[in-house]
Scaffold this motif. Structure first.
Motif, PDB file in Angstrom:
ATOM      1  N   UNK A 195       0.773  -1.057  -0.088  1.00 33.03           N
ATOM      2  CA  UNK A 195      -0.073  -0.006  -0.041  1.00 33.03           C
ATOM      3  C   UNK A 195       0.697   1.143   0.058  1.00 33.03           C
ATOM      4  N   UNK A 196       1.821   1.227   0.773  1.00 34.81           N
ATOM      5  CA  UNK A 196       2.795   2.278   0.777  1.00 34.81           C
ATOM      6  C   UNK A 196       3.344   2.694  -0.605  1.00 34.81           C
ATOM      7  N   UNK A 197       3.916   1.669  -1.420  1.00 38.29           N
ATOM      8  CA  UNK A 197       4.315   2.077  -2.926  1.00 38.29           C
ATOM      9  C   UNK A 197       3.087   2.507  -3.681  1.00 38.29           C
ATOM     10  N   UNK A 198       1.991   1.808  -3.789  1.00 38.21           N
ATOM     11  CA  UNK A 198       0.805   2.251  -4.380  1.00 38.21           C
ATOM     12  C   UNK A 198       0.345   3.609  -4.267  1.00 38.21           C
ATOM     13  N   UNK A 199       0.380   3.973  -2.942  1.00 36.25           N
ATOM     14  CA  UNK A 199      -0.208   5.373  -2.441  1.00 36.25           C
ATOM     15  C   UNK A 199       0.794   6.387  -2.897  1.00 36.25           C
ATOM     16  N   UNK A 200       2.150   6.088  -3.056  1.00 39.08           N
ATOM     17  CA  UNK A 200       3.032   7.292  -3.468  1.00 39.08           C
ATOM     18  C   UNK A 200       2.712   7.541  -5.085  1.00 39.08           C
ATOM     19  N   UNK A 201       2.442   6.488  -5.888  1.00 41.76           N
ATOM     20  CA  UNK A 201       2.268   6.825  -7.198  1.00 41.76           C
ATOM     21  C   UNK A 201       0.789   7.444  -7.473  1.00 41.76           C
ATOM     22  N   UNK A 202      -0.043   6.911  -6.374  1.00 43.33           N
ATOM     23  CA  UNK A 202      -1.310   7.586  -6.641  1.00 43.33           C
ATOM     24  C   UNK A 202      -1.298   8.935  -6.363  1.00 43.33           C
ATOM     25  N   UNK A 203      -0.730   9.236  -5.250  1.00 46.86           N
ATOM     26  CA  UNK A 203      -0.603  10.695  -5.017  1.00 46.86           C
ATOM     27  C   UNK A 203       0.116  11.692  -5.984  1.00 46.86           C
ATOM     28  N   UNK A 204       0.989  11.107  -6.909  1.00 47.05           N
ATOM     29  CA  UNK A 204       1.469  11.805  -7.957  1.00 47.05           C
ATOM     30  C   UNK A 204       0.552  12.098  -9.066  1.00 47.05           C
TER      31      UNK A 204
END
Length: 478
Positions: free
Chosen positions: A120-129
């Motif tokens: 989830x941490x990795x997904x949320x980073x790119x989602x935020x971009x």
């Protein structure tokens, strides 16, 4: 041409067909942007709802891993601000916005397959971009289409849509979880992410088909040739310079606009800390004498964004009516921050005062619409690339400070009184009022210089002289 420009400066244009044009713009721009922002907030807030709905236990969260994920999201969101607005300079908004929506919708649905917090941490980073394109990008678009007399209300409606997402997002997520938990073997929190992603896609398609881009490159089928020309005439003609160049970078940092508006929004962002950090909810959760039910802890604080919506619409409409005096909100924020913090400090054991002050503090949300409208107003006569970068940098600077400000001053361990945060709020509120006055002074000085330049150019043209005073009039025939 000169008279028309002077009329524009005074806000006196009232061209035939303008009302109809604005109605079309309101429908196609505001419906898409408000839906996009609403869904943006649903996707952004669903993590906390999932966390308390079974995700914590199923993925074996421990310690402060949820906080770490939120920090990673903030980092990605901050990084994406300026690149996303620069991208709008090269890619048509009706392609860029929907593409970002499809990307974050896909990442939201992929979250349903996560097996550990690190996923989830990795997904949320790119989602935020990808989600970082929505807020600053929309304010750039609104400034491209609307005049000073119109911009505040539209910015207010847009901002209110995000606050509405904050208010009712939890109710929507709760309904999905309660009705679909265990369906097809998936936990209810996983269905939250699937549904959120799916409902984003139709809005992305709508934007791809009907969003009008900007006045300079619109090919919207519902705008006639005359309406497109009228839209162009409503905004000043500005020079264009590519934002990816050394010359542009030097130009950007040599103007006062970047520094003053970035600091303005950093200060404003911290005056929102009472609301954005859910202090009322934490106060209720940690109340020393009263025990609130879970439903009360979740429902009572929704009054804060409700006040924010009312305040946003009120100040946005009022500042439009007063001819764009957005700075008034800066003084209101200064007064609100000082009084609410001082009373909470003065009456630490008075629950009624705490509730009243936290609700009142929700009114500072008005700065979101009015300050970005103010930046659009002031930069209206500058090149689009500079306006896009300044607007994006405002939100980038605020998020960069927010990444650590809440931990230092409003950490959950400081509940229920947040004494350190109250003193910090008083300081930034006073700084907010002072900085607002300085920005007004800079703006007035710049406008006076612009008026002198325009008057000089008009005079030289009327007398057939260039700026050096040389006579270039065509000799009269004998």
């Amino acid at each position: 041409m000169a008279n028309g420009f002077i009329q524009y400066l005074r806000g006196e244009q009232n061209a035939p067909g303008e009302r109809k044009l604005v109605q079309k713009l309101d429908f196609f721009i505001l419906t898409f942007c408000c839906l996009m922002y609403f869904l943006n907030y649903l996707d952004r807030t669903n993590l906390n709802n999932a966390y308390v709905s079974g995700m914590k236990e199923e993925l074996s969260f421990h310690g402060n891993q949820l906080n770490q994920i939120n920090t990673v999201f903030t980092v990605g969101y901050t990084i994406g601000q300026v690149p996303c607005n620069i991208a709008l300079y090269y890619v048509k908004p009706r392609y860029f916005f929907p593409a970002c929506m499809v990307a974050w919708a896909g990442l939201t649905m992929v979250t349903a397959a996560a097996q550990k917090p690190q996923h989830i941490m990795a997904i949320r980073f790119f989602q935020a971009l990808f989600e970082s394109s929505t807020f600053v990008g929309t304010h750039y678009i609104l400034g491209s289409w609307y005049t000073e007399k119109e911009l505040g209300k539209r910015s207010g409606i847009f901002t209110a849509s995000g606050l509405a997402g904050t208010m009712i997002g939890g109710f929507i997520q709760t309904g999905i979880h309660s009705s679909m938990d265990g369906l097809s073997g998936l936990s209810g929190w996983r269905w939250l992410f699937v549904i959120d992603g799916i409902i984003t896609l139709p809005v992305a398609l709508y934007g791809f088909l009907l969003f009008p881009d900007t006045p300079r490159n619109t090919k919207a089928p519902y705008l006639s040739a005359d309406e497109k020309a009228l839209a162009m005439s409503r905004v000043p003609e500005v020079s264009e310079r590519t934002p990816i160049s050394w010359n542009f970078l030097k130009h950007c940092f040599s103007t006062w606009y970047w520094y003053f508006f970035v600091v303005l929004w950093i200060l404003a962002g911290e005056t929102e800390s009472f609301s954005s950090n859910a202090l009322l909810q934490l106060y209720m959760k940690s109340h020393p004498t009263k025990k609130y039910r879970v439903s009360q802890v979740n429902n009572y604080p929704t009054g804060v964004p409700a006040v924010g919506i009312a305040s946003t619409l009120f100040w946005a409409t009022l500042t439009d009516f007063l001819g764009g005096k957005r700075y008034l909100v800066g003084y209101w924020i200064g007064i609100t921050g000082v009084i609410t913090s001082a009373l909470i400090l003065a009456y630490p054991h008075n629950t009624s005062i705490h509730f009243a002050m936290y609700y009142w503090a929700g009114s500072v949300y008005a700065c979101q619409a009015t300050f970005f409208a103010w930046a659009n107003d002031v930069l209206r006569y500058e090149e689009d690339s500079l306006r896009a970068v300044v607007i994006a940098s405002m939100n980038m600077g605020s998020n960069a400070i927010n990444a650590w400000w809440s931990i230092v001053f409003y950490g959950a361990n400081f509940a229920p009184y947040f004494t350190r945060g109250m003193y910090a709020m008083i300081a930034v509120s006073i700084a907010m009022a002072i900085w607002t006055a300085l920005l007004v002074w800079m703006h007035v000085r710049t406008e006076k210089r612009r008026e002198v330049t325009v008057a000089t150019n008009i005079a030289t043209k009327e007398h057939g002289l260039d700026v050096e005073g040389q006579d270039h009039r065509v000799p009269e025939k004998v």
